[in-house]
Design an enzyme around this catalytic site. Structure first.
Site, PDB file in Angstrom:
ATOM      1  N   LEU A  44       0.807  -1.220   0.000  1.00  0.00           N
ATOM      2  CA  LEU A  44       0.000   0.000   0.000  1.00  0.00           C
ATOM      3  C   LEU A  44       0.846   1.278   0.000  1.00  0.00           C
ATOM      4  O   LEU A  44       0.297   2.374  -0.018  1.00  0.00           O
ATOM      5  CB  LEU A  44      -0.935   0.009   1.217  1.00  0.00           C
ATOM      6  CG  LEU A  44      -2.019  -1.061   1.237  1.00  0.00           C
ATOM      7  CD1 LEU A  44      -2.782  -1.025   2.551  1.00  0.00           C
ATOM      8  CD2 LEU A  44      -2.961  -0.903   0.058  1.00  0.00           C
ATOM      9  N   GLU A  65       4.388 -11.727  23.875  1.00  0.00           N
ATOM     10  CA  GLU A  65       4.265 -13.181  23.747  1.00  0.00           C
ATOM     11  C   GLU A  65       5.512 -13.863  24.319  1.00  0.00           C
ATOM     12  O   GLU A  65       5.400 -14.915  24.962  1.00  0.00           O
ATOM     13  CB  GLU A  65       4.039 -13.577  22.292  1.00  0.00           C
ATOM     14  CG  GLU A  65       3.722 -15.045  22.096  1.00  0.00           C
ATOM     15  CD  GLU A  65       2.444 -15.497  22.788  1.00  0.00           C
ATOM     16  OE1 GLU A  65       2.490 -16.554  23.473  1.00  0.00           O
ATOM     17  OE2 GLU A  65       1.416 -14.830  22.653  1.00  0.00           O
TER      18      GLU A  65
END
Length: 125
Positions: A44, A65
């Site tokens: 994009l 995480e």
């Protein structure tokens, strides 16, 4: 236990990341989503600032995480039977990952959403 030099500390850090990638399903999901977002952002042609924000957001989720995995391993090491406080530690740690992932989705939508819809509309004709 202590690293002998800088190279050894990097190797051990890489082992920690690799362990989490290989053993934790959610890390695989976060990495796949992060890579997909990065590819879409490049496609994009987002600004450098937007790309930096997306990369930082992805890094935050991955770091949480890693911390969550470390917390789970520590709790499992210390507590070998079910304990309600051990569950709280694991749940809060997982909650930190959830919050970071939730807000990363919002950030991704804000940065990529309109651009992605416009690009897909152009491609659809």
């Amino acid at each position: 236990m202590k690293n002998k030099n800088l190279i050894e500390s990097f190797i051990n850090a890489f082992r920690g990341v690799l362990y989490t990638v290989l053993k934790e399903r959610n890390m695989k999901v976060h990495l796949a989503a992060g890579i997909l977002v990065f590819i879409i952002a490049i496609w994009l042609h987002v600004s450098r600032t937007e790309l930096a924000i997306l990369c930082l957001t992805i890094a935050v989720v991955v770091c949480f995480e890693l911390i969550n995995t470390a917390m789970e391993v520590v709790v499992d090491f210390i507590v070998d039977v079910y304990h309600p406080k051990a569950k709280i530690i694991k749940d809060v740690s997982a909650g930190a990952v959830f919050v970071s992932a939730f807000f990363s989705i919002i950030i991704g939508a804000v940065i990529l959403g309109e651009k992605l819809i416009t690009k897909l509309a152009v491609l659809a004709g």
